[in-house]
Motif scaffolding. Sequence first.
Motif, PDB file in Angstrom:
ATOM      1  N   ASP A  20      70.054  98.886  29.237  1.00  0.00           N
ATOM      2  CA  ASP A  20      70.843  99.496  28.167  1.00  0.00           C
ATOM      3  C   ASP A  20      70.608  98.838  26.806  1.00  0.00           C
ATOM      4  O   ASP A  20      70.946  99.420  25.772  1.00  0.00           O
ATOM      5  CB  ASP A  20      72.343  99.413  28.485  1.00  0.00           C
ATOM      6  N   THR A  24      70.083 100.871  22.992  1.00  0.00           N
ATOM      7  CA  THR A  24      71.162 100.593  22.048  1.00  0.00           C
ATOM      8  C   THR A  24      70.601 100.022  20.750  1.00  0.00           C
ATOM      9  O   THR A  24      70.992 100.446  19.653  1.00  0.00           O
ATOM     10  CB  THR A  24      72.193  99.629  22.675  1.00  0.00           C
ATOM     11  N   VAL A  41      72.526 104.387  25.569  1.00  0.00           N
ATOM     12  CA  VAL A  41      73.086 103.776  24.368  1.00  0.00           C
ATOM     13  C   VAL A  41      74.555 103.447  24.632  1.00  0.00           C
ATOM     14  O   VAL A  41      75.312 104.277  25.119  1.00  0.00           O
ATOM     15  CB  VAL A  41      72.951 104.710  23.154  1.00  0.00           C
ATOM     16  N   THR A  43      77.474 103.494  23.327  1.00  0.00           N
ATOM     17  CA  THR A  43      78.181 104.079  22.187  1.00  0.00           C
ATOM     18  C   THR A  43      79.591 103.540  22.018  1.00  0.00           C
ATOM     19  O   THR A  43      80.119 103.530  20.901  1.00  0.00           O
ATOM     20  CB  THR A  43      78.244 105.614  22.329  1.00  0.00           C
TER      21      THR A  43
END
Length: 195
Positions: A20, A24, A41, A43
């Motif tokens: 991840d 990101t 991502v 978020t």
Amino acid sequence: SNPSLDTSVTNSGTWLDETDIRPTILAILGLKDDYTNDGRVLTEDLTITPGQTADPNFLPLARCYKQLNSSVGRFGTDVLSADTTALATGSSSSDSVYTNFLTTQLQPLGVQRDADATQIKTDLWNAEFNNTALPTNNDLQNCNRDLAAADALAAGLSAQVPETPLTPLLPFTAFLTMAGAAAIWRRRQARRLPT
């Protein structure tokens, strides 16, 4: 007893895998790879919402995908538990129960999970980096279905497999091992003493 999930630990932070980190960082920098990453991502930890990640369906799908695709997520933990339990059903003369479990239950579930995880990964990537709306192709329902199937597989097998007959033999085996070690030690001590 059933193993506890890494993801079931109470923690106010965001659970992530190494996969991840790259997407990101790319989203923060406004960049993207020319291939689809396995990660997503994060978020929930960003002040920006790249692409279509503000869609209310994005975060539930991203979190379900993590449980489906991570080796220590719910799916991975369940199938490892089920496979380990199924291995205990074999004997020195037959592995037919395990072989049947492998070919009729575990492998088909793995094929289904692979197909669903690949579709979800692609849809998340397109939402994050290609500004494409999440499709209405039942990704979240498929993800939850796969997780529930893995849960049922693990629960069903643990109820079917009897306790191993070796458990009562463990103290006896330990006694024999210690007695053998003591006999070897005495023999070595006897060789060291001068006569």
